[in-house]
Design a protein around this motif. Structure first.
Motif, PDB file in Angstrom:
ATOM      1  N   THR A  50       0.827  -1.209   0.000  1.00 43.93           N
ATOM      2  CA  THR A  50       0.000   0.000   0.000  1.00 43.93           C
ATOM      3  C   THR A  50       0.857   1.252   0.000  1.00 43.93           C
ATOM      4  O   THR A  50       0.622   2.188  -0.771  1.00 43.93           O
ATOM      5  CB  THR A  50      -0.926   0.012   1.233  1.00 43.93           C
ATOM      6  OG1 THR A  50      -1.687  -1.196   1.263  1.00 43.93           O
ATOM      7  CG2 THR A  50      -1.884   1.198   1.168  1.00 43.93           C
ATOM      8  N   THR A  63       2.748   1.799  -3.330  1.00 44.26           N
ATOM      9  CA  THR A  63       1.840   2.211  -4.405  1.00 44.26           C
ATOM     10  C   THR A  63       1.503   3.690  -4.279  1.00 44.26           C
ATOM     11  O   THR A  63       1.583   4.452  -5.255  1.00 44.26           O
ATOM     12  CB  THR A  63       0.554   1.371  -4.378  1.00 44.26           C
ATOM     13  OG1 THR A  63       0.882  -0.021  -4.467  1.00 44.26           O
ATOM     14  CG2 THR A  63      -0.353   1.748  -5.536  1.00 44.26           C
ATOM     15  N   MET A  99      -4.324   3.904   0.177  1.00 42.88           N
ATOM     16  CA  MET A  99      -3.351   4.360  -0.810  1.00 42.88           C
ATOM     17  C   MET A  99      -3.559   5.834  -1.170  1.00 42.88           C
ATOM     18  O   MET A  99      -2.602   6.607  -1.246  1.00 42.88           O
ATOM     19  CB  MET A  99      -3.448   3.475  -2.054  1.00 42.88           C
ATOM     20  CG  MET A  99      -2.432   3.797  -3.141  1.00 42.88           C
ATOM     21  SD  MET A  99      -3.070   5.031  -4.310  1.00 42.88           S
ATOM     22  CE  MET A  99      -4.375   4.095  -5.096  1.00 42.88           C
TER      23      MET A  99
END
Length: 334
Positions: free
Chosen positions: A130, A133, A201
């Protein structure tokens, strides 16, 4: 090879010492880069072990290093046990499907996913995926925008108020808004990513944009006038000017922003996971706190140390990348 050398630089003086090259200098380097940090860690552990039993909470005495180590071993054992359960689950399905196909070759068989509780190690992987990203997407936005506003004072004047407005906003303020927007917009009967992943995210992305954007803009705006004049004399095209003049000159400040952004991203993610109860290390800490067992404090402390260690490793990786990408190899980077 270059990255390996940068991350294990203390081995070089050890090798030179074994070869007998300037022993006094090599011992000084080894002491400063390896022995001194180990002494600092040992002193910290001794203070921790001495003071922990004196701190008594509602769940018992605060865990010392020994208790934390025991809980870390237990967490690894729980992970291995859960993996064995998963393997047994899939093995039972395989045998059942084989029997079904043996009776009827045209029979339709299904493989159901194992839905056991995520382990501590699973939560670590979830948090890392997470945060990376969100950080990479934030960098993909912040670096180009930083270059543009660094090259154009007018554009900088237009965007800077927005940067200063959103930069101090806490992730705890962004999270409810992001959650509601994702719930409203990200609607699918078969989503590629879970809503919890998208929510965490995007929260990370919104909070870690700004250091990279600001530092990139400052680095671009501070390019030497001599280099700009060279670019004009050579009549370099816009893209050539960016890649040959702007980026190499702005790399030190850009990587400073990236390191700050990654540190912020990691802190924001843990807070977001705790508040929203999204999968990850933050949720693990909150669940253990809510659990309130005699082992909870020790397990939370394991998570705290792992969070800190991962943050340290991520920063060292960025530092190594900065050293590899920087054109000024004589610059002192820490």
């Amino acid at each position: 090879m270059k990255l390996l050398k940068l991350t294990t630089g203390w081995l070089e003086p050890v090798i030179k010492l074994l070869k007998g090259e300037n022993p006094k200098q090599q011992l000084t380097i080894i002491g400063r880069s390896l022995i001194v940090p180990l002494i600092g860690i040992a002193v910290f552990l001794a203070i921790w072990q001495g003071t922990a039993p004196r701190i008594v909470t509602s769940l018992g005495a605060f865990p010392g290093p020994v208790q934390v180590w025991e809980q870390s071993v237990n967490l690894v054992a729980e992970h291995n046990e859960e993996r064995e359960k998963a393997e047994a689950f899939y093995e039972r399905q395989r045998l059942r499907n084989e029997k079904k196909l043996a009776k009827n070759p045209d029979a339709k068989v299904k493989i159901r996913s194992y839905t056991g509780k995520p382990t501590f190690l699973d939560q670590i992987v979830t948090s890392l995926v997470t945060v990376m990203t969100g950080f990479l997407l934030a960098s993909a936005i912040a670096i180009p925008v930083g270059i543009l506003i660094g090259l154009s004072p007018t554009l900088y004047g237009a965007i800077n108020p927005l940067i200063q407005l959103f930069k101090p906003v806490s992730p705890l303020a962004w999270l409810p808004l992001v959650t509601m927007v994702v719930s409203a917009v990200y609607v699918s009967s078969d989503p590629m990513f879970s809503k919890s992943f998208i929510t965490s995210m995007l929260t990370v992305l919104l909070c870690c944009l700004w250091p990279t954007m600001i530092n990139t803009a400052v680095g671009v705006a501070g390019i030497s006038k001599d280099l700009l004049n060279v670019s004009k004399v050579l009549s370099l095209g816009w893209w050539t000017h960016i890649f040959k003049i702007v980026l190499p000159s702005a790399i030190p400040m850009m990587f400073t922003g990236l390191r700050l952004s990654l540190g912020i991203a990691w802190m924001v993610l843990i807070a977001a996971e705790m508040l929203a109860q999204n999968p990850g290390l933050g949720k693990f800490v909150w669940d253990e706190f809510q659990n309130g067992s005699s082992n909870s404090l020790g397990r939370i402390m394991v998570a705290v140390l792992v969070i800190g260690f991962i943050g340290f490793i991520l920063d060292r990786i960025m530092l190594s990348l900065q050293k590899g990408a920087s054109w000024d190899k004589s610059a002192v980077l820490r």
